[in-house]
Design a protein around this motif. Structure first.
Motif, PDB file in Angstrom:
ATOM      1  N   LEU A   1       0.839  -1.212   0.000  1.00  0.00           N
ATOM      2  CA  LEU A   1       0.000   0.000   0.000  1.00  0.00           C
ATOM      3  C   LEU A   1       0.870   1.256   0.000  1.00  0.00           C
ATOM      4  O   LEU A   1       0.563   2.237  -0.682  1.00  0.00           O
ATOM      5  CB  LEU A   1      -0.935  -0.022   1.212  1.00  0.00           C
ATOM      6  CG  LEU A   1      -1.958  -1.162   1.191  1.00  0.00           C
ATOM      7  CD1 LEU A   1      -2.631  -1.325   2.547  1.00  0.00           C
ATOM      8  CD2 LEU A   1      -3.010  -0.938   0.109  1.00  0.00           C
ATOM      9  N   HIS A   2       1.971   1.204   0.765  1.00  0.00           N
ATOM     10  CA  HIS A   2       2.891   2.346   0.825  1.00  0.00           C
ATOM     11  C   HIS A   2       3.482   2.635  -0.559  1.00  0.00           C
ATOM     12  O   HIS A   2       3.487   3.778  -1.027  1.00  0.00           O
ATOM     13  CB  HIS A   2       3.992   2.031   1.849  1.00  0.00           C
ATOM     14  CG  HIS A   2       5.268   2.787   1.652  1.00  0.00           C
ATOM     15  ND1 HIS A   2       5.372   4.143   1.885  1.00  0.00           N
ATOM     16  CD2 HIS A   2       6.506   2.381   1.219  1.00  0.00           C
ATOM     17  CE1 HIS A   2       6.619   4.532   1.614  1.00  0.00           C
ATOM     18  NE2 HIS A   2       7.313   3.482   1.207  1.00  0.00           N
ATOM     19  N   MET A   3       3.942   1.570  -1.238  1.00  0.00           N
ATOM     20  CA  MET A   3       4.571   1.788  -2.556  1.00  0.00           C
ATOM     21  C   MET A   3       3.557   2.256  -3.593  1.00  0.00           C
ATOM     22  O   MET A   3       3.893   2.939  -4.547  1.00  0.00           O
ATOM     23  CB  MET A   3       5.253   0.503  -3.037  1.00  0.00           C
ATOM     24  CG  MET A   3       6.566   0.247  -2.347  1.00  0.00           C
ATOM     25  SD  MET A   3       7.510  -1.059  -3.173  1.00  0.00           S
ATOM     26  CE  MET A   3       6.747  -2.515  -2.527  1.00  0.00           C
ATOM     27  N   MET A   4       2.282   1.873  -3.402  1.00  0.00           N
ATOM     28  CA  MET A   4       1.261   2.313  -4.356  1.00  0.00           C
ATOM     29  C   MET A   4       0.804   3.745  -4.077  1.00  0.00           C
ATOM     30  O   MET A   4       0.657   4.544  -4.993  1.00  0.00           O
ATOM     31  CB  MET A   4       0.036   1.384  -4.281  1.00  0.00           C
ATOM     32  CG  MET A   4       0.191   0.097  -5.044  1.00  0.00           C
ATOM     33  SD  MET A   4      -1.282  -0.923  -4.913  1.00  0.00           S
ATOM     34  CE  MET A   4      -2.460  -0.040  -5.923  1.00  0.00           C
ATOM     35  N   PHE A   5       0.566   4.036  -2.816  1.00  0.00           N
ATOM     36  CA  PHE A   5      -0.162   5.278  -2.523  1.00  0.00           C
ATOM     37  C   PHE A   5       0.666   6.415  -1.933  1.00  0.00           C
ATOM     38  O   PHE A   5       0.205   7.549  -1.859  1.00  0.00           O
ATOM     39  CB  PHE A   5      -1.346   4.982  -1.598  1.00  0.00           C
ATOM     40  CG  PHE A   5      -2.360   4.060  -2.238  1.00  0.00           C
ATOM     41  CD1 PHE A   5      -2.846   4.311  -3.511  1.00  0.00           C
ATOM     42  CD2 PHE A   5      -2.829   2.929  -1.572  1.00  0.00           C
ATOM     43  CE1 PHE A   5      -3.776   3.468  -4.107  1.00  0.00           C
ATOM     44  CE2 PHE A   5      -3.762   2.084  -2.155  1.00  0.00           C
ATOM     45  CZ  PHE A   5      -4.235   2.348  -3.435  1.00  0.00           C
ATOM     46  N   SER A   6       1.898   6.139  -1.466  1.00  0.00           N
ATOM     47  CA  SER A   6       2.709   7.246  -0.937  1.00  0.00           C
ATOM     48  C   SER A   6       3.219   8.096  -2.090  1.00  0.00           C
ATOM     49  O   SER A   6       3.409   7.595  -3.211  1.00  0.00           O
ATOM     50  CB  SER A   6       3.913   6.708  -0.154  1.00  0.00           C
ATOM     51  OG  SER A   6       3.516   6.247   1.104  1.00  0.00           O
ATOM     52  N   LEU A   7       3.441   9.356  -1.803  1.00  0.00           N
ATOM     53  CA  LEU A   7       4.065  10.257  -2.765  1.00  0.00           C
ATOM     54  C   LEU A   7       5.327  10.797  -2.110  1.00  0.00           C
ATOM     55  O   LEU A   7       5.412  10.815  -0.875  1.00  0.00           O
ATOM     56  CB  LEU A   7       3.118  11.414  -3.101  1.00  0.00           C
ATOM     57  CG  LEU A   7       1.866  10.998  -3.896  1.00  0.00           C
ATOM     58  CD1 LEU A   7       0.829  12.107  -3.892  1.00  0.00           C
ATOM     59  CD2 LEU A   7       2.254  10.612  -5.320  1.00  0.00           C
ATOM     60  N   PRO A   8       6.311  11.242  -2.904  1.00  0.00           N
ATOM     61  CA  PRO A   8       7.558  11.706  -2.272  1.00  0.00           C
ATOM     62  C   PRO A   8       7.294  12.789  -1.230  1.00  0.00           C
ATOM     63  O   PRO A   8       7.972  12.865  -0.207  1.00  0.00           O
ATOM     64  CB  PRO A   8       8.359  12.256  -3.449  1.00  0.00           C
ATOM     65  CG  PRO A   8       7.812  11.569  -4.650  1.00  0.00           C
ATOM     66  CD  PRO A   8       6.366  11.293  -4.361  1.00  0.00           C
ATOM     67  N   HIS A   9       6.286  13.637  -1.471  1.00  0.00           N
ATOM     68  CA  HIS A   9       6.036  14.743  -0.544  1.00  0.00           C
ATOM     69  C   HIS A   9       4.942  14.406   0.468  1.00  0.00           C
ATOM     70  O   HIS A   9       4.615  15.224   1.316  1.00  0.00           O
ATOM     71  CB  HIS A   9       5.645  16.002  -1.329  1.00  0.00           C
ATOM     72  CG  HIS A   9       4.409  15.817  -2.168  1.00  0.00           C
ATOM     73  ND1 HIS A   9       4.438  15.120  -3.352  1.00  0.00           N
ATOM     74  CD2 HIS A   9       3.133  16.203  -1.984  1.00  0.00           C
ATOM     75  CE1 HIS A   9       3.215  15.093  -3.867  1.00  0.00           C
ATOM     76  NE2 HIS A   9       2.404  15.740  -3.052  1.00  0.00           N
ATOM     77  N   GLU A  10       4.362  13.214   0.345  1.00  0.00           N
ATOM     78  CA  GLU A  10       3.236  12.902   1.226  1.00  0.00           C
ATOM     79  C   GLU A  10       3.126  11.401   1.486  1.00  0.00           C
ATOM     80  O   GLU A  10       2.583  10.657   0.667  1.00  0.00           O
ATOM     81  CB  GLU A  10       1.945  13.402   0.561  1.00  0.00           C
ATOM     82  CG  GLU A  10       0.818  13.577   1.536  1.00  0.00           C
ATOM     83  CD  GLU A  10      -0.451  14.087   0.851  1.00  0.00           C
ATOM     84  OE1 GLU A  10      -0.362  14.561  -0.306  1.00  0.00           O
ATOM     85  OE2 GLU A  10      -1.502  13.965   1.466  1.00  0.00           O
ATOM     86  N   PRO A  11       3.667  10.954   2.636  1.00  0.00           N
ATOM     87  CA  PRO A  11       3.569   9.514   2.908  1.00  0.00           C
ATOM     88  C   PRO A  11       2.124   9.090   3.122  1.00  0.00           C
ATOM     89  O   PRO A  11       1.310   9.878   3.609  1.00  0.00           O
ATOM     90  CB  PRO A  11       4.386   9.322   4.184  1.00  0.00           C
ATOM     91  CG  PRO A  11       4.537  10.679   4.779  1.00  0.00           C
ATOM     92  CD  PRO A  11       4.339  11.694   3.693  1.00  0.00           C
TER      93      PRO A  11
END
Ligand code: CMC
Length: 433
Positions: free
Chosen positions: A198-208
């Protein structure tokens, strides 16, 4: 005493031994049928054919029972997690703490993709189906790990399994990122398997992305429920490809391709598309059921029916409850869940579905949960593939370890033209399209 089945034709009588399984299921061993009688069996779709003996998963479709290595799915769903289940399926018994830590460490070590492999994503169009990318990228792993593609011993199998189980999640998340034009996000060692996905799909560099503990548990549970299902279409594909001596990555890649179809793992996507159609007002639930019963409509009630289950699929039961729980914790509402519940209620009272013993299967409620979590439709079969991977690995291993294994090569009954002669091009009649 060995039980035998007698087969008679007009002149002779032939005896075939019966093989009895752990739960007293019986199969007639016809391995000598053709050499002794000249006949082959004809069983389109293999509905009556046991392709192998297997020690991995037991299903009783009449009673709605599913067990991995003897343990009921309900117990695993309650007490276990996906990685423990993966290890159980591959190795045959529950791991000790030490074994478990070792496997987890191997998974963590293998979470990243080779930088060159990462560049393969650039070759795909941005709207490529993630199942196509997944199948291609898993096959490509054999170029990066040629030594481990044909693992020989338990240590190598363990490493190859860790490579596949860990990297398939990274490939899946990267293909999602590709489709959105977002930068790849790398896995974190401290995260659990589902959390990292889920982290690799939905995190963004500026927004975990903050993974809700119940969502993490729901994804883990969905993966457990998909982890194996004995000789289904994709697993049989893996075993068939393996029977030619093909390597693990190539065999799994073929399994992913087989899973993609809407009658198999693609059904979860097809269910949501069907519910969306009903919701958009194109038809109502009753019309959908009516069309599903009409053979000429070309429409089936997606997420219903199963080759083996002639009772409620135990996985669907768990997922139905899970969907309500996830909706609750996320304070989420979805009219599609109401439509699904209505469809189920109508179908289970309708004589067409009752007589044919058609019940909701694993795909009926899984898409509704994915939707609540924010997973796009074309990624649903990818989640199914990630879940099914440990089963594929276990079956590849079992097939390879069986010293009696032969290349899978069915026979046929030829019904084409009898011998005819080559006709010169100027003398050929028109062919109807
Ligand atoms: N809607 C309407 N009729 C159905 C359905 C359905 N979903 N499923 C089966 N039938 C009918 C079928 O038309 C046939 O009727 P009749 O006896 O009058 O000809 C009868 O039920 C038996 O069906 P079948 O096609 O011989 O059964 P099968 O074992 O070959 O197929 C199946 C199993 C799962 C492919 C089928 O039930 C189906 O197409 N279901 C919808 C797709 C789906 O949900 N697939 C996911 C399967 S579970 C997870 C997985 O394996 O990936």
């Amino acid at each position: 005493m060995t039980e035998n089945i007698i087969l008679k034709d007009d002149h002779n009588e032939f005896k075939f031994p019966v093989v009895v399984g752990t739960e007293n299921e019986k199969g007639i061993d016809i391995s000598n049928l053709r050499s002794e009688t000249g006949y082959v069996t004809l069983d389109p779709g293999y509905g009556n054919t046991g392709s192998c003996e297997s020690r991995i998963t037991y299903i009783n479709g009449e009673k709605g029972i599913l067990r991995y290595r003897g343990i009921p799915i309900e117990e695993l769903a309650q007490h276990s997690d996906f990685i423990e289940v993966a290890d159980l399926l591959i190795w045959g018994s529950l791991a000790t703490k030490k074994m478990r830590e070792r496997f987890t460490a191997l998974l963590t070590d293998n979470a990243l993709l080779h930088e060159s492999l990462k560049h393969h994503f650039e070759g795909f169009p941005f709207d490529a189906h993630p199942m196509a990318m997944l199948s291609a990228m898993v096959n490509a792993l054999s170029c990066y790990h040629p030594v481990l593609a044909l693992p020989q011993n338990p240590r190598e199998i363990e490493e190859a399994a860790a490579i596949l189980i860990s990297k398939i999640r990274t490939i899946a998340a990267f293909s999602y990122k590709m489709s959105r034009g977002e930068p790849f996000i790398y896995p974190k060692a401290k995260f659990s398997y589902a959390e990292n996905l889920l982290h690799m799909m939905f995190s963004l560099p500026h927004e975990p992305y903050e993974v809700h503990p119940e969502v993490k548990r729901a994804v883990d549970l969905i993966l457990i429920l998909h982890a194996d299902h004995e000789q289904n279409c994709s697993t049989s594909t893996v075993r068939m490809v393996a029977s030619s001596g093909a390597n693990l990555f190539a065999s799994v890649s073929a399994g992913i391709a087989a899973l993609w179809g809407p009658l198999h793992g693609g059904a979860n996507q097809a269910v949501i598309e069907m519910l969306e159609k009903i919701h958009s007002g194109n038809m109502d639930a009753k019309q959908c059921i009516k069309m599903a019963k009409d053979k000429d409509s070309g429409i089936r009630l997606m997420g219903f029916g199963h080759r083996v289950y002639k009772n409620y699929d135990p996985r669907a039961q768990i997922l139905k409850e899970l969907s309500k729980k996830v909706f609750n914790v996320l304070n989420y509402e979805d009219p599609l869940l109401d439509i699904a519940l209505e469809l189920e209620e109508i179908a289970l009272k309708d004589s067409y579905f009752v007589e044919r013993k058609l019940y909701p299967n694993v795909d009926f409620y899984s898409g509704i949960i994915f939707r609540a979590i924010g997973v796009p439709k074309n990624m649903y079969p990818v989640f199914f593939a990630i879940g099914r991977l440990p089963g594929w690995i276990a079956h590849w291993r079992e097939a390879n370890e069986n010293k009696k294994s032969r290349i899978a090569r069915p026979r046929q009954i030829y019904t084409g033209p009898a011998k005819s002669n080559y006709v010169p091009i100027e003398q050929r009649p028109d062919r109807k399209p």
